[in-house]
Scaffold this active site. Structure first.
Site, short mmCIF file in Angstrom:
data_model
loop_
_atom_site.label_atom_id
_atom_site.label_comp_id
_atom_site.label_asym_id
_atom_site.label_seq_id
_atom_site.Cartn_x
_atom_site.Cartn_y
_atom_site.Cartn_z
N CYS A 204 38.20 72.43 111.45
CA CYS A 204 39.25 72.23 112.45
C CYS A 204 40.44 71.50 111.83
O CYS A 204 40.27 70.61 110.98
CB CYS A 204 38.70 71.39 113.60
SG CYS A 204 37.41 72.21 114.55
N CYS A 230 29.02 68.83 110.56
CA CYS A 230 29.29 69.04 111.98
C CYS A 230 28.06 68.79 112.85
O CYS A 230 28.17 68.59 114.04
CB CYS A 230 29.69 70.49 112.25
SG CYS A 230 30.94 71.16 111.20
FE1 SF4 Z 1 36.47 70.20 115.30
FE2 SF4 Z 1 34.45 68.46 115.10
FE3 SF4 Z 1 36.97 67.73 114.46
FE4 SF4 Z 1 36.26 68.15 117.02
S1 SF4 Z 1 35.50 66.51 115.62
S2 SF4 Z 1 38.16 68.85 116.03
S3 SF4 Z 1 34.86 69.91 116.79
S4 SF4 Z 1 35.65 69.26 113.39
#
Ligand code: SF4
Length: 235
Positions: A204, A230
């Site tokens: 992300c 993740c």
């Molecule tokens: Fe993506 Fe995880 Fe960052 Fe949220 S915390 S933006 S789901 S990588």
């Protein structure tokens, strides 16, 4: 075996048999076993960093289902790569999305949850949607590689995934960076343009930065935070 009635014990047995018989198999041999064993009941996960795994999978299963975690936070280049992969390789993209949009999450949890509680943000936007999507399959195929990070150094080729309750196949777990580059070059594989801009590991946008030269390729993910995964892949 009738997969529609397969129990967890059956799937564990299939994983154990596969792991025992395919210990030194190539990526294509692992995928052929996956196709022979699971047919329509497996899905290939891709973060759309490149199309290597998808291209490999289409060699044994044209039009295969490809899972993309559409978190709502991706770089435009990643969304573009997803669309190009779908068009060029003729696969069926399955977009796994959270129950709440980013705006709805901001309203419910406070703005920019990723900056305050990245584990909760990943749980809501990645883990939960993945779990929901995988419930319709007996196996999933991922592109994790052992050289990517210390947390992935022991990634097996085939295992039972306790977190999600299905068989997990990692056909390119043993591939080096040079193996990836050679395959991309040989088959003119689609690559996310961000790779050439210095992002060797793309997630992300708010949680992805360029790693320092010579450092762990995944060190640009959640930089400055102790988080390294993740929650999709057990270490
Ligand atoms: Fe993506 Fe995880 Fe960052 Fe949220 S915390 S933006 S789901 S990588």
């Amino acid at each position: 075996m009738d997969l529609s009635t397969a129990t967890e014990a059956d799937l564990r047995e299939l994983a154990a048999q596969g792991a025992a018989s395919l210990g030194d198999a190539t990526a294509l041999e692992l995928l052929q076993w996956t196709e022979d064993t699971f047919g329509r009941d497996f899905i290939v996960a891709s973060n759309m960093q490149d199309g290597v795994l998808v291209h490999l999978a289409t060699q044994v299963h044209p039009g295969v289902d490809v899972l993309f975690l559409d978190t709502g936070y991706h770089f435009a280049e990643t969304i573009g790569t997803r669309d190009a992969v779908e068009a060029v390789y003729g696969v069926n993209i399955v977009n796994a999305r959270a129950e709440a949009s980013v705006a709805e999450q901001d309203a419910a949890e406070g703005k920019d949850l990723f900056a305050r509680e990245p584990n909760r943000c990943c749980a809501l936007r990645k883990v939960a949607p993945l779990k929901k999507s995988l419930a319709g399959y007996k196996a999933w195929v991922t592109g994790i590689r052992r050289v990517e990070a210390p947390t992935r150094a022991n990634a097996p080729l085939i295992s039972f995934d306790d977190a999600f309750g299905l068989v997990k196949i990692n056909p390119i777990a043993a591939w080096s960076d040079e193996d990836m580059a050679a395959y991309i070059d040989k088959h003119s594989i689609l690559v996310n343009p961000l790779v050439d801009e210095g992002y060797p590991s793309i997630g992300c946008a708010p949680c992805t930065t360029k790693p320092a030269p010579g450092s762990d390729p995944r060190s640009g993910r959640w930089a400055g935070n102790s988080k390294t995964e993740c929650g999709l892949h057990a270490s």
